[in-house]
Motif scaffolding. Structure first.
Motif, PDB file in Angstrom:
ATOM      1  N   HIS A   1      37.359  26.711  37.513  1.00 20.67           N
ATOM      2  CA  HIS A   1      36.397  26.549  38.588  1.00 20.67           C
ATOM      3  C   HIS A   1      34.978  26.582  38.074  1.00 20.67           C
ATOM      4  CE1 HIS A   1      39.533  26.719  41.557  1.00 20.67           C
ATOM      5  NE2 HIS A   1      40.067  27.689  40.860  1.00 20.67           N
ATOM      6  N   GLY A   2      34.811  26.074  36.873  1.00 20.41           N
ATOM      7  CA  GLY A   2      33.476  25.939  36.349  1.00 20.41           C
ATOM      8  C   GLY A   2      32.865  27.227  35.852  1.00 20.41           C
ATOM      9  N   GLY A   3      33.592  28.325  35.859  1.00 24.22           N
ATOM     10  CA  GLY A   3      33.048  29.581  35.393  1.00 24.22           C
ATOM     11  C   GLY A   3      31.910  30.103  36.239  1.00 24.22           C
ATOM     12  N   ASP A   4      31.941  29.857  37.532  1.00 19.45           N
ATOM     13  CA  ASP A   4      30.879  30.279  38.443  1.00 19.45           C
ATOM     14  C   ASP A   4      30.889  31.798  38.589  1.00 19.45           C
ATOM     15  OD1 ASP A   4      29.111  30.755  40.482  1.00 19.45           O
ATOM     16  OD2 ASP A   4      30.157  29.544  41.976  1.00 19.45           O
ATOM     17  N   PRO A   5      29.893  32.502  38.016  1.00 13.24           N
ATOM     18  CA  PRO A   5      29.887  33.966  38.089  1.00 13.24           C
ATOM     19  C   PRO A   5      29.651  34.494  39.501  1.00 13.24           C
ATOM     20  CG  PRO A   5      27.871  33.172  37.080  1.00 13.24           C
ATOM     21  CD  PRO A   5      28.765  31.977  37.282  1.00 13.24           C
ATOM     22  N   ALA A   6      29.166  33.658  40.390  1.00 14.36           N
ATOM     23  CA  ALA A   6      28.913  34.101  41.761  1.00 14.36           C
ATOM     24  C   ALA A   6      30.113  33.836  42.678  1.00 14.36           C
ATOM     25  CB  ALA A   6      27.678  33.398  42.319  1.00 14.36           C
ATOM     26  N   ARG A   7      31.155  33.223  42.150  1.00 18.83           N
ATOM     27  CA  ARG A   7      32.321  32.906  42.972  1.00 18.83           C
ATOM     28  C   ARG A   7      32.990  34.192  43.435  1.00 18.83           C
ATOM     29  NH1 ARG A   7      35.193  28.331  43.471  1.00 18.83           N
ATOM     30  NH2 ARG A   7      37.244  28.568  44.379  1.00 18.83           N
ATOM     31  N   ARG A   8      33.267  34.252  44.709  1.00 18.82           N
ATOM     32  CA  ARG A   8      33.902  35.431  45.280  1.00 18.82           C
ATOM     33  C   ARG A   8      35.416  35.345  45.104  1.00 18.82           C
ATOM     34  NH1 ARG A   8      32.970  38.084  51.215  1.00 18.82           N
ATOM     35  NH2 ARG A   8      34.966  39.175  51.297  1.00 18.82           N
ATOM     36  N   VAL A   9      36.007  36.472  44.773  1.00 16.22           N
ATOM     37  CA  VAL A   9      37.458  36.581  44.638  1.00 16.22           C
ATOM     38  C   VAL A   9      37.920  37.641  45.627  1.00 16.22           C
ATOM     39  CG1 VAL A   9      39.377  37.163  43.109  1.00 16.22           C
ATOM     40  CG2 VAL A   9      37.399  35.914  42.215  1.00 16.22           C
ATOM     41  N   ASP A  10      38.821  37.239  46.527  1.00 14.21           N
ATOM     42  CA  ASP A  10      39.379  38.168  47.502  1.00 14.21           C
ATOM     43  C   ASP A  10      40.811  38.498  47.099  1.00 14.21           C
ATOM     44  OD1 ASP A  10      37.081  38.114  49.110  1.00 14.21           O
ATOM     45  OD2 ASP A  10      37.777  36.328  50.152  1.00 14.21           O
ATOM     46  N   VAL A  11      41.137  39.782  47.075  1.00 17.48           N
ATOM     47  CA  VAL A  11      42.489  40.227  46.757  1.00 17.48           C
ATOM     48  C   VAL A  11      43.195  40.544  48.067  1.00 17.48           C
ATOM     49  CG1 VAL A  11      43.898  41.941  45.559  1.00 17.48           C
ATOM     50  CG2 VAL A  11      41.741  41.152  44.539  1.00 17.48           C
ATOM     51  N   VAL A  12      44.340  39.897  48.269  1.00 13.04           N
ATOM     52  CA  VAL A  12      45.161  40.150  49.448  1.00 13.04           C
ATOM     53  C   VAL A  12      46.433  40.818  48.949  1.00 13.04           C
ATOM     54  CG1 VAL A  12      46.376  39.143  51.415  1.00 13.04           C
ATOM     55  CG2 VAL A  12      44.207  38.145  50.637  1.00 13.04           C
ATOM     56  N   LYS A  13      46.570  42.107  49.249  1.00 14.85           N
ATOM     57  CA  LYS A  13      47.719  42.875  48.772  1.00 14.85           C
ATOM     58  C   LYS A  13      48.874  42.767  49.759  1.00 14.85           C
ATOM     59  CE  LYS A  13      45.432  46.278  45.935  1.00 14.85           C
ATOM     60  NZ  LYS A  13      45.487  47.682  45.521  1.00 14.85           N
ATOM     61  N   VAL A  14      50.049  42.501  49.200  1.00 18.77           N
ATOM     62  CA  VAL A  14      51.266  42.403  50.007  1.00 18.77           C
ATOM     63  C   VAL A  14      52.297  43.333  49.371  1.00 18.77           C
ATOM     64  CG1 VAL A  14      53.028  40.868  50.943  1.00 18.77           C
ATOM     65  CG2 VAL A  14      50.714  39.980  50.491  1.00 18.77           C
ATOM     66  N   PRO A  15      52.451  44.551  49.911  1.00 21.17           N
ATOM     67  CA  PRO A  15      53.440  45.477  49.349  1.00 21.17           C
ATOM     68  C   PRO A  15      54.856  45.035  49.745  1.00 21.17           C
ATOM     69  CG  PRO A  15      52.315  46.493  51.207  1.00 21.17           C
ATOM     70  CD  PRO A  15      51.689  45.140  50.990  1.00 21.17           C
ATOM     71  N   LEU A  16      55.717  44.889  48.747  1.00 24.04           N
ATOM     72  CA  LEU A  16      57.055  44.378  49.003  1.00 24.04           C
ATOM     73  C   LEU A  16      58.149  45.440  48.922  1.00 24.04           C
ATOM     74  CD1 LEU A  16      56.883  41.035  46.989  1.00 24.04           C
ATOM     75  CD2 LEU A  16      56.523  41.391  49.435  1.00 24.04           C
ATOM     76  N   ASN A  17      57.775  46.679  48.634  1.00 26.44           N
ATOM     77  CA  ASN A  17      58.804  47.689  48.398  1.00 26.44           C
ATOM     78  C   ASN A  17      59.495  48.196  49.663  1.00 26.44           C
ATOM     79  OD1 ASN A  17      56.329  48.866  49.005  1.00 26.44           O
ATOM     80  ND2 ASN A  17      56.698  50.690  47.788  1.00 26.44           N
ATOM     81  N   PHE A  18      58.947  47.969  50.833  1.00 29.94           N
ATOM     82  CA  PHE A  18      59.575  48.467  52.051  1.00 29.94           C
ATOM     83  C   PHE A  18      59.770  47.382  53.096  1.00 29.94           C
ATOM     84  CE2 PHE A  18      57.658  52.405  50.346  1.00 29.94           C
ATOM     85  CZ  PHE A  18      58.814  53.150  50.232  1.00 29.94           C
TER      86      PHE A  18
END
Length: 128
Positions: A1-18
């Motif tokens: 993605h062009g190495g854009d240091p301002a690009r936002r990264v969102d983490v969406v956690k999906v717990p699968l253990n239960f």
């Protein structure tokens, strides 16, 4: 993605253990205009131009269950691929588990084994 240091990264956690495949399916897909499904959260991030890390954590020991759960998640992402063909490449999977990966996950992942440091190594690190 062009190495854009301002690009936002969102983490969406999906717990699968239960979860079961049915319970995962019920929280995964958009069901209404103002729901908080996993699909909605991912979709909103994508449409804003963000990268989404879909963190499938605590993958269960049973490899058939792993495969069933991942197949459901992949189905959601495949649906987004049809709606947002230019954006879906901004979704990155990360799996964390204490167990070996099943066939479905292994086919889409690079496996990195991480082991906890020994007590002696932990102490040496803390003393620094």
């Amino acid at each position: 993605h062009g190495g854009d240091p301002a690009r936002r990264v969102d983490v969406v956690k999906v717990p699968l253990n239960f979860v079961t495949p049915n319970s995962l399916a019920s929280v995964l897909k958009v069901q209404g205009i103002s729901d908080w499904s996993i699909e909605r959260i991912v979709e909103q991030s994508l449409c804003k131009g963000h990268t989404v890390v879909l963190h499938l954590e605590e993958v269960p020991k049973d490899q058939q269950l792993q495969d069933a759960l991942f197949t459901i998640v992949r189905g959601m992402v495949d649906g987004m691929r049809k709606r947002y063909p230019k954006l879906v490449s901004n979704i990155v999977y990360i799996f964390t588990s204490n167990y070996p990966a099943g066939a479905a996950i292994s086919a889409h992942a690079e496996i990195v084994h991480v082991t906890a440091p020994t007590a002696q190594q932990q102490t040496a690190h803390c003393v620094r």
